[in-house]
Design a protein around this motif. Sequence first.
Motif, PDB file in Angstrom:
ATOM      1  N   GLY A  82       0.836  -1.191   0.000  1.00 52.43           N
ATOM      2  CA  GLY A  82       0.000   0.000   0.000  1.00 52.43           C
ATOM      3  C   GLY A  82       0.872   1.242   0.000  1.00 52.43           C
ATOM      4  O   GLY A  82       2.015   1.210   0.478  1.00 52.43           O
ATOM      5  N   LEU A  83       0.353   2.330  -0.553  1.00 53.17           N
ATOM      6  CA  LEU A  83       1.105   3.577  -0.648  1.00 53.17           C
ATOM      7  C   LEU A  83       0.373   4.709   0.068  1.00 53.17           C
ATOM      8  O   LEU A  83      -0.859   4.790   0.037  1.00 53.17           O
ATOM      9  CB  LEU A  83       1.299   3.987  -2.114  1.00 53.17           C
ATOM     10  CG  LEU A  83       2.134   3.086  -3.012  1.00 53.17           C
ATOM     11  CD1 LEU A  83       2.135   3.640  -4.436  1.00 53.17           C
ATOM     12  CD2 LEU A  83       3.553   2.962  -2.484  1.00 53.17           C
ATOM     13  N   ILE A  84       1.154   5.567   0.692  1.00 57.70           N
ATOM     14  CA  ILE A  84       0.646   6.825   1.238  1.00 57.70           C
ATOM     15  C   ILE A  84       1.406   7.935   0.518  1.00 57.70           C
ATOM     16  O   ILE A  84       2.633   8.028   0.619  1.00 57.70           O
ATOM     17  CB  ILE A  84       0.860   6.914   2.754  1.00 57.70           C
ATOM     18  CG1 ILE A  84       0.084   5.803   3.463  1.00 57.70           C
ATOM     19  CG2 ILE A  84       0.445   8.291   3.281  1.00 57.70           C
ATOM     20  CD1 ILE A  84       0.376   5.701   4.952  1.00 57.70           C
ATOM     21  N   LEU A  85       0.695   8.743  -0.249  1.00 57.01           N
ATOM     22  CA  LEU A  85       1.310   9.783  -1.067  1.00 57.01           C
ATOM     23  C   LEU A  85       0.861  11.147  -0.566  1.00 57.01           C
ATOM     24  O   LEU A  85      -0.334  11.437  -0.539  1.00 57.01           O
ATOM     25  CB  LEU A  85       0.910   9.611  -2.538  1.00 57.01           C
ATOM     26  CG  LEU A  85       1.152   8.231  -3.163  1.00 57.01           C
ATOM     27  CD1 LEU A  85       0.681   8.225  -4.613  1.00 57.01           C
ATOM     28  CD2 LEU A  85       2.617   7.835  -3.074  1.00 57.01           C
ATOM     29  N   VAL A  86       1.821  11.983  -0.188  1.00 59.12           N
ATOM     30  CA  VAL A  86       1.487  13.288   0.390  1.00 59.12           C
ATOM     31  C   VAL A  86       2.310  14.369  -0.301  1.00 59.12           C
ATOM     32  O   VAL A  86       3.533  14.253  -0.419  1.00 59.12           O
ATOM     33  CB  VAL A  86       1.757  13.320   1.909  1.00 59.12           C
ATOM     34  CG1 VAL A  86       1.230  14.621   2.508  1.00 59.12           C
ATOM     35  CG2 VAL A  86       1.119  12.120   2.602  1.00 59.12           C
ATOM     36  N   SER A  87       1.626  15.409  -0.760  1.00 60.50           N
ATOM     37  CA  SER A  87       2.304  16.507  -1.456  1.00 60.50           C
ATOM     38  C   SER A  87       1.828  17.850  -0.914  1.00 60.50           C
ATOM     39  O   SER A  87       0.660  18.005  -0.564  1.00 60.50           O
ATOM     40  CB  SER A  87       2.003  16.442  -2.964  1.00 60.50           C
ATOM     41  OG  SER A  87       2.528  17.578  -3.637  1.00 60.50           O
ATOM     42  N   PRO A  88       2.726  18.833  -0.862  1.00 58.24           N
ATOM     43  CA  PRO A  88       2.239  20.200  -0.639  1.00 58.24           C
ATOM     44  C   PRO A  88       1.523  20.671  -1.897  1.00 58.24           C
ATOM     45  O   PRO A  88       1.781  20.159  -2.990  1.00 58.24           O
ATOM     46  CB  PRO A  88       3.546  20.989  -0.411  1.00 58.24           C
ATOM     47  CG  PRO A  88       4.589  20.219  -1.145  1.00 58.24           C
ATOM     48  CD  PRO A  88       4.189  18.773  -1.058  1.00 58.24           C
ATOM     49  N   THR A  92      -2.872  25.609  -6.331  1.00 62.25           N
ATOM     50  CA  THR A  92      -4.033  24.706  -6.319  1.00 62.25           C
ATOM     51  C   THR A  92      -3.761  23.335  -6.924  1.00 62.25           C
ATOM     52  O   THR A  92      -4.701  22.644  -7.311  1.00 62.25           O
ATOM     53  CB  THR A  92      -5.264  25.329  -7.028  1.00 62.25           C
ATOM     54  OG1 THR A  92      -5.034  25.387  -8.445  1.00 62.25           O
ATOM     55  CG2 THR A  92      -5.580  26.707  -6.495  1.00 62.25           C
ATOM     56  N   THR A  93      -2.496  22.903  -6.981  1.00 65.07           N
ATOM     57  CA  THR A  93      -2.241  21.550  -7.458  1.00 65.07           C
ATOM     58  C   THR A  93      -1.008  20.997  -6.760  1.00 65.07           C
ATOM     59  O   THR A  93      -0.329  21.702  -6.015  1.00 65.07           O
ATOM     60  CB  THR A  93      -2.073  21.516  -8.988  1.00 65.07           C
ATOM     61  OG1 THR A  93      -2.072  20.147  -9.429  1.00 65.07           O
ATOM     62  CG2 THR A  93      -0.773  22.195  -9.413  1.00 65.07           C
ATOM     63  N   TYR A  94      -0.729  19.713  -7.001  1.00 63.62           N
ATOM     64  CA  TYR A  94       0.418  19.052  -6.382  1.00 63.62           C
ATOM     65  C   TYR A  94       1.722  19.695  -6.859  1.00 63.62           C
ATOM     66  O   TYR A  94       1.782  20.382  -7.877  1.00 63.62           O
ATOM     67  CB  TYR A  94       0.417  17.561  -6.715  1.00 63.62           C
ATOM     68  CG  TYR A  94      -0.006  17.235  -8.122  1.00 63.62           C
ATOM     69  CD1 TYR A  94       0.811  17.531  -9.211  1.00 63.62           C
ATOM     70  CD2 TYR A  94      -1.250  16.666  -8.371  1.00 63.62           C
ATOM     71  CE1 TYR A  94       0.418  17.245 -10.501  1.00 63.62           C
ATOM     72  CE2 TYR A  94      -1.650  16.374  -9.664  1.00 63.62           C
ATOM     73  CZ  TYR A  94      -0.816  16.667 -10.725  1.00 63.62           C
ATOM     74  OH  TYR A  94      -1.212  16.396 -12.011  1.00 63.62           O
ATOM     75  N   SER A  95       2.784  19.427  -6.130  1.00 66.38           N
ATOM     76  CA  SER A  95       4.069  20.048  -6.466  1.00 66.38           C
ATOM     77  C   SER A  95       4.672  19.440  -7.728  1.00 66.38           C
ATOM     78  O   SER A  95       4.371  18.303  -8.107  1.00 66.38           O
ATOM     79  CB  SER A  95       5.057  19.860  -5.303  1.00 66.38           C
ATOM     80  OG  SER A  95       5.485  18.510  -5.220  1.00 66.38           O
TER      81      SER A  95
END
Length: 205
Positions: A82-88, A92-95
């Motif tokens: 499983g993956l946990i993906l976190v971005s600032p 208004t969009t991912y980095s």
Amino acid sequence: MSTTTRTLVVVTAGLSQPSSTRLLADRLAAASADALLEAGQETRVEVVELREHAHAIMDAMLTGFASGDLAEVLEKVTGADGLILVSPLFTTTYSGLFKSFVDIVDPDSLSGMPVLLGATGGTQRHSLALDYSMRPLLTYLRTQVVPTAVFAATDDWASQDEALQRRVARAGRELAEAVAARPAPRGSDDPFGDTPDFADLLGGA
């Protein structure tokens, strides 16, 4: 009685250190691991800080080839349970770093992978980017994105927002359920993991 060990890979695209993006990623990982443990499954959590591989990611985009530590990171990601993906979120969009990393992952390697999405930003008005930006990206890759995505604004950390804590816990349970529902990996935790398949013994006859 043996237990199944699941591997969760946490990918965080935070640019600073310390990072609120990493803080959210750690909380999501802890909630997911706790929920898996409640289901009787041990969990190994591996964290990938994309900022440490930024130059290698750009090189891989230019050459079409990942090597060294980045190649190992890609193996971890595609081989996870499983993956946990976190971005600032920026504008208004991912980095760009997050998107560049996703672009160098084999587009067929994440099919069916349970994924929990998280994001951080300055204000709550950016929270919709999770659903109209990040979720479509991972859906395109045919991953199994859990229903609850988690956004944390700057003020959430100062206030210890209970709603955020509840959302983290719910998202962790959803990822744990999706991971637990997958077939157990054959390996050292499976007492029959090294037993050859009967069809193989017959030479495929």
